[in-house]
Design a protein around this motif. Sequence first.
Motif, PDB file in Angstrom:
ATOM      1  N   ALA A  81       0.700  -1.107   0.123  1.00  0.00           N
ATOM      2  CA  ALA A  81      -0.026  -0.058  -0.015  1.00  0.00           C
ATOM      3  C   ALA A  81       0.974   1.267  -0.008  1.00  0.00           C
ATOM      4  O   ALA A  81       0.632   2.158  -0.801  1.00  0.00           O
ATOM      5  CB  ALA A  81      -0.926  -0.117   1.300  1.00  0.00           C
ATOM      6  N   ALA A  82       1.938   1.225   0.843  1.00  0.00           N
ATOM      7  CA  ALA A  82       2.803   2.321   0.740  1.00  0.00           C
ATOM      8  C   ALA A  82       3.442   2.697  -0.404  1.00  0.00           C
ATOM      9  O   ALA A  82       3.512   3.504  -0.982  1.00  0.00           O
ATOM     10  CB  ALA A  82       3.889   2.087   2.076  1.00  0.00           C
ATOM     11  N   ALA A  83       3.848   1.616  -1.136  1.00  0.00           N
ATOM     12  CA  ALA A  83       4.263   1.741  -2.588  1.00  0.00           C
ATOM     13  C   ALA A  83       3.633   2.087  -3.411  1.00  0.00           C
ATOM     14  O   ALA A  83       3.977   3.176  -4.276  1.00  0.00           O
ATOM     15  CB  ALA A  83       5.005   0.321  -2.847  1.00  0.00           C
ATOM     16  N   ALA A  84       2.335   1.692  -3.357  1.00  0.00           N
ATOM     17  CA  ALA A  84       1.131   2.286  -4.362  1.00  0.00           C
ATOM     18  C   ALA A  84       1.003   3.896  -4.108  1.00  0.00           C
ATOM     19  O   ALA A  84       0.838   4.429  -4.911  1.00  0.00           O
ATOM     20  CB  ALA A  84       0.074   1.262  -4.242  1.00  0.00           C
ATOM     21  N   TYR A  85       0.871   4.199  -2.630  1.00  0.00           N
ATOM     22  CA  TYR A  85       0.636   5.883  -2.333  1.00  0.00           C
ATOM     23  C   TYR A  85       1.922   6.451  -3.067  1.00  0.00           C
ATOM     24  O   TYR A  85       1.681   7.464  -3.612  1.00  0.00           O
ATOM     25  CB  TYR A  85       0.410   5.846  -1.068  1.00  0.00           C
ATOM     26  N   ARG A  86       3.188   5.813  -2.972  1.00  0.00           N
ATOM     27  CA  ARG A  86       4.270   6.426  -3.365  1.00  0.00           C
ATOM     28  C   ARG A  86       4.063   6.895  -4.959  1.00  0.00           C
ATOM     29  O   ARG A  86       4.482   7.875  -5.381  1.00  0.00           O
ATOM     30  CB  ARG A  86       5.491   5.873  -3.231  1.00  0.00           C
ATOM     31  N   THR A  87       3.635   5.711  -5.644  1.00  0.00           N
ATOM     32  CA  THR A  87       3.436   6.070  -7.106  1.00  0.00           C
ATOM     33  C   THR A  87       2.511   6.993  -7.201  1.00  0.00           C
ATOM     34  O   THR A  87       2.462   7.769  -8.140  1.00  0.00           O
ATOM     35  CB  THR A  87       3.088   4.814  -7.559  1.00  0.00           C
ATOM     36  N   ALA A  88       1.345   7.080  -6.535  1.00  0.00           N
ATOM     37  CA  ALA A  88       0.246   8.072  -6.804  1.00  0.00           C
ATOM     38  C   ALA A  88       0.910   9.468  -6.422  1.00  0.00           C
ATOM     39  O   ALA A  88       0.324  10.303  -7.180  1.00  0.00           O
ATOM     40  CB  ALA A  88      -0.970   7.566  -5.896  1.00  0.00           C
ATOM     41  N   LEU A  89       1.525   9.469  -5.458  1.00  0.00           N
ATOM     42  CA  LEU A  89       2.247  10.831  -5.113  1.00  0.00           C
ATOM     43  C   LEU A  89       3.044  11.432  -6.232  1.00  0.00           C
ATOM     44  O   LEU A  89       2.992  12.376  -6.621  1.00  0.00           O
ATOM     45  CB  LEU A  89       2.838  10.775  -3.724  1.00  0.00           C
ATOM     46  N   SER A  90       3.794  10.419  -6.880  1.00  0.00           N
ATOM     47  CA  SER A  90       4.688  10.833  -7.806  1.00  0.00           C
ATOM     48  C   SER A  90       3.845  11.301  -9.211  1.00  0.00           C
ATOM     49  O   SER A  90       4.490  12.021  -9.972  1.00  0.00           O
ATOM     50  CB  SER A  90       5.676   9.594  -8.202  1.00  0.00           C
ATOM     51  N   LYS A  91       2.654  11.062  -9.266  1.00  0.00           N
ATOM     52  CA  LYS A  91       1.993  11.268 -10.552  1.00  0.00           C
ATOM     53  C   LYS A  91       0.782  12.327 -10.499  1.00  0.00           C
ATOM     54  O   LYS A  91       0.122  12.832 -11.187  1.00  0.00           O
ATOM     55  CB  LYS A  91       1.155  10.072 -11.006  1.00  0.00           C
ATOM     56  N   SER A  92       0.692  12.742  -9.011  1.00  0.00           N
ATOM     57  CA  SER A  92      -0.373  13.511  -8.521  1.00  0.00           C
ATOM     58  C   SER A  92       0.093  14.936  -8.720  1.00  0.00           C
ATOM     59  O   SER A  92       1.206  15.415  -7.983  1.00  0.00           O
ATOM     60  CB  SER A  92      -1.160  13.176  -7.481  1.00  0.00           C
ATOM     61  N   LYS A  93      -0.783  15.925  -8.914  1.00  0.00           N
ATOM     62  CA  LYS A  93      -0.682  17.339  -8.656  1.00  0.00           C
ATOM     63  C   LYS A  93      -1.425  17.848  -7.719  1.00  0.00           C
ATOM     64  O   LYS A  93      -1.485  19.153  -7.418  1.00  0.00           O
ATOM     65  CB  LYS A  93      -1.070  18.125  -9.919  1.00  0.00           C
ATOM     66  N   GLN A  94      -2.252  17.061  -6.885  1.00  0.00           N
ATOM     67  CA  GLN A  94      -3.187  17.612  -5.874  1.00  0.00           C
ATOM     68  C   GLN A  94      -3.012  16.600  -4.619  1.00  0.00           C
ATOM     69  O   GLN A  94      -2.802  15.412  -5.129  1.00  0.00           O
ATOM     70  CB  GLN A  94      -4.405  17.929  -6.300  1.00  0.00           C
ATOM     71  N   ASN A  95      -3.757  16.806  -3.430  1.00  0.00           N
ATOM     72  CA  ASN A  95      -3.834  15.931  -2.384  1.00  0.00           C
ATOM     73  C   ASN A  95      -2.444  15.412  -1.770  1.00  0.00           C
ATOM     74  O   ASN A  95      -2.552  14.086  -1.424  1.00  0.00           O
ATOM     75  CB  ASN A  95      -4.914  14.893  -2.612  1.00  0.00           C
ATOM     76  N   LYS A  96      -1.307  15.935  -2.405  1.00  0.00           N
ATOM     77  CA  LYS A  96      -0.148  15.380  -1.842  1.00  0.00           C
ATOM     78  C   LYS A  96       0.166  15.114  -0.478  1.00  0.00           C
ATOM     79  O   LYS A  96       0.571  14.293   0.012  1.00  0.00           O
ATOM     80  CB  LYS A  96       1.101  16.259  -2.506  1.00  0.00           C
ATOM     81  N   ASP A  97      -0.232  16.345   0.294  1.00  0.00           N
ATOM     82  CA  ASP A  97      -0.140  15.915   1.715  1.00  0.00           C
ATOM     83  C   ASP A  97      -1.031  14.855   2.205  1.00  0.00           C
ATOM     84  O   ASP A  97      -0.451  14.259   3.194  1.00  0.00           O
ATOM     85  CB  ASP A  97      -0.657  17.145   2.454  1.00  0.00           C
ATOM     86  N   TRP A  98      -2.183  14.643   1.979  1.00  0.00           N
ATOM     87  CA  TRP A  98      -3.015  13.515   2.195  1.00  0.00           C
ATOM     88  C   TRP A  98      -2.238  12.247   1.978  1.00  0.00           C
ATOM     89  O   TRP A  98      -2.317  11.423   2.906  1.00  0.00           O
ATOM     90  CB  TRP A  98      -4.308  13.573   1.517  1.00  0.00           C
ATOM     91  N   MET A  99      -1.701  11.985   0.675  1.00  0.00           N
ATOM     92  CA  MET A  99      -0.980  10.725   0.408  1.00  0.00           C
ATOM     93  C   MET A  99       0.349  10.454   1.406  1.00  0.00           C
ATOM     94  O   MET A  99       0.552   9.424   1.655  1.00  0.00           O
ATOM     95  CB  MET A  99      -0.726  10.764  -0.867  1.00  0.00           C
ATOM     96  N   VAL A 100       0.717  11.530   1.850  1.00  0.00           N
ATOM     97  CA  VAL A 100       1.995  11.511   2.617  1.00  0.00           C
ATOM     98  C   VAL A 100       1.563  10.918   4.008  1.00  0.00           C
ATOM     99  O   VAL A 100       2.294  10.050   4.530  1.00  0.00           O
ATOM    100  CB  VAL A 100       2.776  12.927   2.745  1.00  0.00           C
ATOM    101  N   PHE A 101       0.515  11.669   4.556  1.00  0.00           N
ATOM    102  CA  PHE A 101      -0.078  11.042   5.722  1.00  0.00           C
ATOM    103  C   PHE A 101      -0.567   9.408   5.543  1.00  0.00           C
ATOM    104  O   PHE A 101      -0.130   8.722   6.564  1.00  0.00           O
ATOM    105  CB  PHE A 101      -1.266  11.671   6.247  1.00  0.00           C
ATOM    106  N   GLN A 102      -1.090   9.212   4.545  1.00  0.00           N
ATOM    107  CA  GLN A 102      -1.460   7.772   4.207  1.00  0.00           C
ATOM    108  C   GLN A 102      -0.242   6.682   4.316  1.00  0.00           C
ATOM    109  O   GLN A 102       0.077   5.813   4.697  1.00  0.00           O
ATOM    110  CB  GLN A 102      -2.132   7.432   3.045  1.00  0.00           C
ATOM    111  N   ILE A 103       1.143   7.342   3.657  1.00  0.00           N
ATOM    112  CA  ILE A 103       2.093   6.486   3.741  1.00  0.00           C
ATOM    113  C   ILE A 103       2.561   6.492   4.958  1.00  0.00           C
ATOM    114  O   ILE A 103       3.201   5.040   5.486  1.00  0.00           O
ATOM    115  CB  ILE A 103       3.369   7.254   2.641  1.00  0.00           C
ATOM    116  N   VAL A 104       2.722   7.443   5.844  1.00  0.00           N
ATOM    117  CA  VAL A 104       3.087   7.546   7.221  1.00  0.00           C
ATOM    118  C   VAL A 104       2.337   6.329   8.124  1.00  0.00           C
ATOM    119  O   VAL A 104       2.833   5.733   8.829  1.00  0.00           O
ATOM    120  CB  VAL A 104       3.103   8.843   7.995  1.00  0.00           C
ATOM    121  N   ARG A 105       0.864   6.350   7.944  1.00  0.00           N
ATOM    122  CA  ARG A 105       0.201   5.628   8.440  1.00  0.00           C
ATOM    123  C   ARG A 105       0.613   4.010   8.307  1.00  0.00           C
ATOM    124  O   ARG A 105       0.568   3.181   9.199  1.00  0.00           O
ATOM    125  CB  ARG A 105      -1.268   5.540   8.227  1.00  0.00           C
ATOM    126  N   CYS A 106       0.840   3.760   6.952  1.00  0.00           N
ATOM    127  CA  CYS A 106       1.314   2.251   6.591  1.00  0.00           C
ATOM    128  C   CYS A 106       2.445   2.057   7.177  1.00  0.00           C
ATOM    129  O   CYS A 106       3.035   0.895   7.593  1.00  0.00           O
ATOM    130  CB  CYS A 106       1.358   2.197   4.915  1.00  0.00           C
TER     131      CYS A 106
END
Length: 348
Positions: free
Chosen positions: A231-256
């Motif tokens: 899940a963390a790896a997938a969130y990182r991929t999403a983060l690298s491709k996203s232009k918005q909601n970046k902080d939210w995805m970092v928090f998800q990575i942290v939780r994982c």
Amino acid sequence: MPNLILIKLEPPRRISALSHSLLFSAVLVCLVSFSTPAFSADFTPFQIQNFVARARALGSGSSSNSQEAAQLTSAASLMYKQGNVRESREILSIICNSKYVDCVSLCSLADHYIDQVGETDKVHSGEKLLQRAAKLDPNCGRAWTTLADLAFKDSNLSLALKYSDKSLSVMPKSRMNRLSYMVRASILAQMKRYDEALECVRKAERPAGYRAELWRIKASILENLNRYAEAAAAYRTALSKSKQNKDWMVFQIVRCLEKQNLNKEAIGELGQLIKTNPSDAEAYRIRSAIKTKINDLNGAIADLSKVLELEPTTKSFTERAKLYKRLGKNDLARKDERAAEKLKASPF
């Protein structure tokens, strides 16, 4: 235009999962992009007015040509994407009230209404247009996919799944299948049918793997399956491709990472986020909690002190007081407790 999430997750402390409207909007952006106009460059004001004039002529009956209507529908779709909403809507409304109405023009006009997030009446108008499109052309996968997304947004999962079934049945080889599978993955995940949802993501992933939203959906499903490293790896991929909601995805990575007891790595992720946004009180608060877990009490206090500079709350004063007590600093603890009581008693 648009917003898509889909899966209810326990929020990482204060951080909530993206709303259904987020997923919903993102899907709409993709849907519009699939009706590719026969134009590529931005229109000039003169060209836009020319299209409007041609549409009015079509509506008055002075011009009657199905090819003309199709070209105007394509132009209107592109105009909408370029921000010329009023003119686009006028053109589509004329076509949808003419004998040249078709599934594409109805779906395109529906997008105008559905994109009005929070405006129930307008969304309902868009839904009626989609129902009309599906009746006019039962094989209109775009209509069925958007109807599935709308039903999902309204938490009518059984209806959403029914529309999703229809979408996939009428478009087995279409590139719109990507969107259909994305929406279906969201529906199934909401129903806690995570294995099936993940399979839908895989079916959409190959042709549409570049989409950040698809990776975010996949990450959410994997997280619900307790597959935190993936899940963390997938969130990182999403983060690298996203232009918005970046902080939210970092928090998800942290939780994982926390779920895997990788607390130092989680602290490092938050440190990078804080470098990017030094005013993110939530990042400091979460980092303080993780530092407390690993018994770095001084570090936790420093982060809570920063939180109190940015957003002084009763809870943060109380949390820092507890940490001061653990370090034997009772005078500082009592000072924070008094500050917490003062804030609690304040009407503002």
